[in-house]
Enzyme design. Structure first.
Site, PDB file in Angstrom:
ATOM      1  N   LEU A   1      10.869 -20.485  -4.654  1.00  0.00           N
ATOM      2  CA  LEU A   1       9.775 -19.695  -4.071  1.00  0.00           C
ATOM      3  C   LEU A   1       8.461 -19.876  -4.835  1.00  0.00           C
ATOM      4  O   LEU A   1       8.456 -19.905  -6.063  1.00  0.00           O
ATOM      5  CB  LEU A   1      10.180 -18.208  -4.121  1.00  0.00           C
ATOM      6  CG  LEU A   1       9.128 -17.183  -3.711  1.00  0.00           C
ATOM      7  CD1 LEU A   1       8.993 -17.137  -2.189  1.00  0.00           C
ATOM      8  CD2 LEU A   1       9.490 -15.795  -4.234  1.00  0.00           C
TER       9      LEU A   1
ATOM     10  N   ASP B   1       0.832  -1.213   0.000  1.00  0.00           N
ATOM     11  CA  ASP B   1       0.000   0.000   0.000  1.00  0.00           C
ATOM     12  C   ASP B   1       0.862   1.257   0.000  1.00  0.00           C
ATOM     13  O   ASP B   1       1.989   1.247   0.499  1.00  0.00           O
ATOM     14  CB  ASP B   1      -0.913  -0.034   1.239  1.00  0.00           C
ATOM     15  CG  ASP B   1      -2.101   0.904   1.107  1.00  0.00           C
ATOM     16  OD1 ASP B   1      -2.347   1.417  -0.012  1.00  0.00           O
ATOM     17  OD2 ASP B   1      -2.783   1.129   2.122  1.00  0.00           O
TER      18      ASP B   1
ATOM     19  N   HIS C   1       2.473   3.525  -9.132  1.00  0.00           N
ATOM     20  CA  HIS C   1       2.192   2.104  -9.373  1.00  0.00           C
ATOM     21  C   HIS C   1       3.351   1.442 -10.117  1.00  0.00           C
ATOM     22  O   HIS C   1       3.703   0.293  -9.856  1.00  0.00           O
ATOM     23  CB  HIS C   1       0.896   1.936 -10.171  1.00  0.00           C
ATOM     24  CG  HIS C   1      -0.326   2.356  -9.388  1.00  0.00           C
ATOM     25  ND1 HIS C   1      -0.531   1.972  -8.089  1.00  0.00           N
ATOM     26  CD2 HIS C   1      -1.403   3.117  -9.731  1.00  0.00           C
ATOM     27  CE1 HIS C   1      -1.688   2.482  -7.654  1.00  0.00           C
ATOM     28  NE2 HIS C   1      -2.217   3.185  -8.636  1.00  0.00           N
TER      29      HIS C   1
END
Ligand code: IPE
Ligand code: IPE
Ligand code: MG
Length: 240
Positions: free
Chosen positions: A128, A17, A34
């Site tokens: 991962l 955020d 962004h």
């Protein structure tokens, strides 16, 4: 900051955020925030893989985020398109398996295809597992799961007494994954915003004021150090 005595959480979840506020602070358009956020994410995937984290789940776009301006939503969709392609290369180089959670049918067909391709072509990777939550909302996930349970019940595949916590978990988008050990939310907000409500039941929470585009390896290590200082209980008693 991380030494070999530290416990690396198996599953880290992040609510990324603060892109908008980062852009505002730098007097640049929101979209640039962004874009910077995507770069931070790329780096975080590599850092997490190197630290030996097994699962990294990030909140990229919520079911509520469609309420943003059309301009912002379409800029975000363009970024997803661009990064879905880049991510394929990054995943292959770093032995990362990619998985998406959320309801994808609302996306444009080419994006749905790109997501499917990412999952297919990285399925065999053993490092991962990188989970991206797009058009994800925890309540929506549970309602979709509930519908499938009811459909299975109606067709005799699921009996009321067979529904356990484990079976319920298996109907969620996160089926087969361990619950997060550590949740990080950046930008100073301290709420879940409809993220993984079921899965975060016993997760440790770490909040930082840093905006997502400024997050880095040092911040990730700080969160892990915080996690190491916690005494996880799972409903048991605290040891003296
Ligand atoms: C997070 O940053 C990214 C998305 C929700 C897509 P925000 O866009 O929410 O940034 P702030 O919270 O307005 O600063
Ligand atoms: C949560 O952030 C969703 C993502 C990070 C994708 P928001 O910025 O959308 O959440 P609220 O509106 O502050 O709760
Ligand atoms: Mg926000």
């Amino acid at each position: 900051m991380i030494d070999e005595t530290m416990k690396i959480p198996q599953h880290v979840a992040i609510i990324m955020d603060g892109n908008g506020r980062w852009a505002k602070a730098h007097k640049v358009p929101r979209q640039l925030g962004h874009k910077e956020g995507c770069q931070t994410l790329e780096q975080t995937v590599e850092d997490a893989a190197r630290l030996g984290i097994k699962y990294l789940t990030v909140y990229a776009f919520s079911t509520e985020n469609w309420k943003r301006s059309e301009e912002e939503v379409s800029a975000l969709m363009q970024l997803f398109r661009f990064y879905a392609k880049r991510l394929l290369g990054i995943a292959k180089t770093n032995n990362v398996r990619v998985r998406m959670i959320g309801e994808r049918s609302r996306f444009a067909p080419d994006l749905v295809e790109a997501i499917g391709r990412l999952e297919r072509e990285t399925q065999q990777n053993t490092g991962l597992t990188f989970v991206i939550a797009v058009n994800y909302g925890s309540r929506d996930e549970m309602v979709r799961a509930g519908r499938r349970m009811l459909a299975d019940a109606a067709e005799g595949r699921l009996k009321p007494e067979e529904l356990t916590e484990q079976v319920f978990s298996d109907y969620l988008d996160t089926a087969g994954m361990p619950d997060p050990d550590l949740l990080i939310r950046t930008s100073g907000e301290e709420r879940l915003s409809n993220f993984l409500l079921w899965q975060l039941a016993y997760t440790e929470f770490y909040f930082t004021d840093i905006y997502w585009p400024d997050f880095n390896k040092e911040e990730l290590e700080k969160a892990i150090a915080y996690y190491n200082g916690r005494d996880r209980r799972f409903g048991g008693r605290n040891e003296a």
